[in-house]
Design an enzyme around this catalytic site. Sequence first.
Site, PDB file in Angstrom:
ATOM      1  N   GLU A  58     -11.391  -1.168  -4.246  1.00  0.00           N
ATOM      2  CA  GLU A  58     -10.785  -0.530  -3.077  1.00  0.00           C
ATOM      3  C   GLU A  58      -9.566   0.278  -3.522  1.00  0.00           C
ATOM      4  OE1 GLU A  58      -9.673  -3.826  -0.603  1.00  0.00           O
ATOM      5  OE2 GLU A  58      -8.263  -4.626  -2.078  1.00  0.00           O
ATOM      6  N   ASP A  67       0.816  -1.224   0.000  1.00  0.00           N
ATOM      7  CA  ASP A  67       0.000   0.000   0.000  1.00  0.00           C
ATOM      8  C   ASP A  67       0.850   1.274   0.000  1.00  0.00           C
ATOM      9  OD1 ASP A  67      -2.210  -1.729   0.191  1.00  0.00           O
ATOM     10  OD2 ASP A  67      -2.152  -1.679   2.379  1.00  0.00           O
TER      11      ASP A  67
END
Length: 304
Positions: free
Chosen positions: A194, A18
């Site tokens: 997402e 991430d």
Amino acid sequence: MIEMTAQNPIIKHIFTADPSPIVHNDTLFLYTGHDVATEADTNYKMADWHVFSTTDMATWKDHGAPLSPSTFSWATGDAYAAQCIERNGKFYWFVSTFHKKDGVSGGGAAIGVAVSDKPTGPFKDAIGKALVINEMTKDLPHAWDDIDPTVFVDDDGQAYMFWGNGSCKWVKLKENMTEIDGSITTFKPKNFIEGPWVYKRKGLYYLVYAGAGTKPEMIEYCTATNPAGPWTYQGIIQENVPNSFTTHPGIIDYKGNSYFFYHNGSLPTGGSYRRSVCVDYMYYNEDGTIKKIVQTTDGVKALK
């Protein structure tokens, strides 16, 4: 402080995921999650958030983990995707983790914000409570829809936060970056799963996200002339990544180049729960659309 030489994956001594880059004082700072799952684990175990930095895109310094869910008295569970941005001389790190319920786990996903005077910390909980909790977004029944915040400040000074799993949410933030300003809007970009990343370039707004409808994820995007939309779907820019069913975009311009950060599972013993951050070049067409990302093992060249 560990120094590393970049070839994809750029971080090799721990598992990272991430990615979220910013530029401050001619240095690129990279904020990441930290996978600590074993090879036998079948779900995420993400202990904390790390900060790395570079001035040449080849040598990376590890500044450790200045933030973890334990920083937040209300939080429990894993360190999901996050983004740090600078405003008014302070650094605001927007994170997704889980909220305690009656003092223990079970409160669903939540978004918090930490603050520091320096990009490498120390960071503290900016408001002593979550910025967004599960009960504030009722459009989906699952408890993990409030994850993966991305924040940007527009040219007029208005700050926006986008986030979500299953649907995309956005809201304005007050100038203090620690309060929501107005109501939350929910929408569903094509194939959205997402991991949104929102930014502005040459008057055009970009909403880049993990999509493709089903896992393994790909990176897709929309554009708009207003952060409130409407958003026009533009297609897939990154295909599946090696050995990971998730991927996550982090986009930045630095010293004349556009860079696309993401994660895959390509380190030895890596996988979907043991991921590693990579970086490749990003290019635009004349009309502002994004060219397909070419994933490489070489990564990007060192800057002089």
